[in-house]
Design a protein around this motif. Structure first.
Motif, PDB file in Angstrom:
ATOM      1  N   LEU A 182      13.244  28.625 -33.715  1.00 51.61           N
ATOM      2  CA  LEU A 182      13.327  29.690 -34.685  1.00 51.61           C
ATOM      3  C   LEU A 182      14.447  30.337 -35.309  1.00 51.61           C
ATOM      4  O   LEU A 182      14.585  30.496 -36.535  1.00 51.61           O
ATOM      5  CB  LEU A 182      11.986  30.631 -34.322  1.00 51.61           C
ATOM      6  N   THR A 183      15.268  30.871 -34.303  1.00 52.53           N
ATOM      7  CA  THR A 183      16.273  31.613 -34.872  1.00 52.53           C
ATOM      8  C   THR A 183      17.600  30.577 -35.433  1.00 52.53           C
ATOM      9  O   THR A 183      18.224  31.087 -36.262  1.00 52.53           O
ATOM     10  CB  THR A 183      16.907  32.190 -33.430  1.00 52.53           C
TER      11      THR A 183
ATOM     12  N   ASN B  88      20.008  29.585 -40.870  1.00 57.97           N
ATOM     13  CA  ASN B  88      20.052  28.557 -41.879  1.00 57.97           C
ATOM     14  C   ASN B  88      19.679  29.144 -43.497  1.00 57.97           C
ATOM     15  O   ASN B  88      20.016  28.877 -44.433  1.00 57.97           O
ATOM     16  CB  ASN B  88      19.655  27.164 -41.757  1.00 57.97           C
ATOM     17  N   GLU B  89      18.633  29.912 -43.043  1.00 60.51           N
ATOM     18  CA  GLU B  89      17.855  30.413 -44.307  1.00 60.51           C
ATOM     19  C   GLU B  89      18.518  31.809 -44.911  1.00 60.51           C
ATOM     20  O   GLU B  89      18.279  32.182 -45.840  1.00 60.51           O
ATOM     21  CB  GLU B  89      16.329  30.508 -44.034  1.00 60.51           C
ATOM     22  N   SER B  90      18.748  32.680 -43.748  1.00 60.85           N
ATOM     23  CA  SER B  90      19.321  33.874 -44.138  1.00 60.85           C
ATOM     24  C   SER B  90      20.519  34.354 -43.134  1.00 60.85           C
ATOM     25  O   SER B  90      20.378  35.405 -42.671  1.00 60.85           O
ATOM     26  CB  SER B  90      18.027  34.851 -43.734  1.00 60.85           C
ATOM     27  N   ASP B  91      21.512  33.725 -43.351  1.00 55.75           N
ATOM     28  CA  ASP B  91      22.668  33.849 -42.588  1.00 55.75           C
ATOM     29  C   ASP B  91      23.516  35.264 -42.888  1.00 55.75           C
ATOM     30  O   ASP B  91      24.702  34.902 -43.618  1.00 55.75           O
ATOM     31  CB  ASP B  91      23.696  32.649 -42.534  1.00 55.75           C
ATOM     32  N   ASN B  92      22.971  36.199 -42.719  1.00 55.85           N
ATOM     33  CA  ASN B  92      23.643  37.518 -43.023  1.00 55.85           C
ATOM     34  C   ASN B  92      23.849  38.292 -41.722  1.00 55.85           C
ATOM     35  O   ASN B  92      23.171  37.940 -40.765  1.00 55.85           O
ATOM     36  CB  ASN B  92      22.754  38.248 -44.182  1.00 55.85           C
ATOM     37  N   LYS B  93      24.710  39.587 -41.890  1.00 54.25           N
ATOM     38  CA  LYS B  93      24.591  40.188 -40.663  1.00 54.25           C
ATOM     39  C   LYS B  93      23.441  40.714 -40.008  1.00 54.25           C
ATOM     40  O   LYS B  93      23.479  40.735 -38.745  1.00 54.25           O
ATOM     41  CB  LYS B  93      25.600  41.428 -41.150  1.00 54.25           C
TER      42      LYS B  93
ATOM     43  N   ILE C 140      19.800  40.189 -35.165  1.00 59.25           N
ATOM     44  CA  ILE C 140      18.545  39.925 -34.959  1.00 59.25           C
ATOM     45  C   ILE C 140      18.458  38.775 -33.606  1.00 59.25           C
ATOM     46  O   ILE C 140      17.926  38.781 -32.528  1.00 59.25           O
ATOM     47  CB  ILE C 140      17.516  39.849 -35.739  1.00 59.25           C
ATOM     48  N   VAL C 141      19.267  37.751 -34.261  1.00 60.67           N
ATOM     49  CA  VAL C 141      19.219  36.466 -33.470  1.00 60.67           C
ATOM     50  C   VAL C 141      20.197  36.548 -32.197  1.00 60.67           C
ATOM     51  O   VAL C 141      19.828  35.976 -30.884  1.00 60.67           O
ATOM     52  CB  VAL C 141      19.864  35.404 -34.413  1.00 60.67           C
ATOM     53  N   LYS C 142      21.163  37.503 -32.036  1.00 63.83           N
ATOM     54  CA  LYS C 142      22.072  37.620 -30.945  1.00 63.83           C
ATOM     55  C   LYS C 142      21.087  38.332 -29.890  1.00 63.83           C
ATOM     56  O   LYS C 142      21.055  38.098 -28.826  1.00 63.83           O
ATOM     57  CB  LYS C 142      23.359  38.514 -31.280  1.00 63.83           C
TER      58      LYS C 142
END
Length: 214
Positions: free
Chosen positions: A189-190, A195-200, A205-207
Motif C-alpha cells: 500500500l505504501t 508512486n501515486e503521491s510522491d510528496n513530502k 506518513i510512509v516513513k
C-alpha cells in the motif's frame, strides 16, 4: 442536578486499585450512564456536561452516548463535538469511548466514518483513524483489522496526503499497527502511495508507517 450522586461516584473512584486519570474518567462516565433514570435524562446530562467549561467534565459526556438500534451513523454523529473539542484530553476520551461499539459494528462504522475523512476539521479527520487503529493505545485491539487491514482502505486512502501533522501521525500509527501482523499489505500500500503521491507529506506518513518493518 448531579450533586446527589457525588458521594456514590467518590466511593467508586476510591475503590479503584490503581487509579489513573483515564480510569477515573471512564468510571465516572460509565457510572453516570448507569445512574441516568432514562435515555432522555442521560442525553440531558450529556448535553450539560458536553458544554461545561471544564475539560474533565466534558470528558464524562462521551460515555453517556448510547447506540440506539443499529443506527451507527447517528451514534457516531453524537461523538463529533467531542472529536472536535479544543482540548486534547477530551478528543482522546471520545475515540476511546466510541471504540468498543465501533469494534462490534466494524463494517457499518467504517462506512459511516468515510465522510469524516473529508471533514474540514483535522480533529474530526483524525478521529476516523485513531478510533479504528488495529492495536491502538490504552485500548483493546481490533482483531479483525489486525488480520484484514484492507477492510479499512476507504478510511486510509483519502488521508494519504492530508496536510495536518495530527492526521499524518495517526495514519502512520494505524499502518504501523497493521504492519505488525500484515507487513506485506503495508509495504504494498505504501509503495502504491509513493508512486501515486510522491510528496513530502506522503513520504512522512510512509516513513512512520514502515518504522517497525525490517
Amino acid at each position: 442536578g448531579l450533586g446527589a450522586h457525588i458521594p456514590f461516584l467518590q466511593d467508586r473512584m476510591l475503590s479503584l486499585a490503581k487509579p489513573t486519570a483515564m480510569k477515573m474518567v471512564k468510571l465516572v462516565g460509565e457510572s453516570l450512564r448507569e445512574l441516568a433514570p432514562s435515555p432522555a435524562e442521560a442525553a440531558s446530562w450529556r448535553n450539560q456536561l458536553g458544554s461545561h467549561h471544564s475539560d474533565i467534565a466534558r470528558s464524562y459526556a462521551p460515555y453517556l452516548i448510547e447506540l440506539e438500534g443499529e443506527d451507527i451513523q447517528a451514534y457516531l454523529k453524537a461523538f463529533r463535538p467531542f472529536a472536535a473539542d479544543h482540548h486534547f484530553g477530551v478528543r482522546e476520551i471520545a475515540w476511546m469511548a466510541a471504540r468498543p461499539t465501533i469494534s462490534l459494528h466494524l463494517e457499518k462504522a467504517i462506512k459511516a466514518l468515510v465522510s469524516w475523512t473529508q471533514d474540514e476539521d483535522e480533529n474530526v479527520r483524525r478521529f476516523a483513524t485513531e478510533a479504528t487503529r488495529p492495536r491502538g493505545v490504552w485500548c483493546k485491539h481490533i482483531d479483525a483489522l489486525k488480520e484484514q487491514p484492507e477492510s479499512a482502505l476507504a478510511l486510509l486512502e483519502p488521508l494519504k496526503a492530508d496536510p495536518a501533522k495530527y492526521v499524518q501521525d495517526s495514519l502512520g500509527n494505524w499502518l504501523n499497527d497493521a504492519a505488525k501482523t500484515q507487513p506485506d499489505f503495508v509495504m504494498q500500500l505504501t509503495e502504491k502511495w509513493l508512486n501515486e503521491s510522491d510528496n513530502k507529506i506522503t513520504q512522512r506518513i510512509v516513513k512512520k508507517a514502515r518504522r517497525s518493518l525490517k
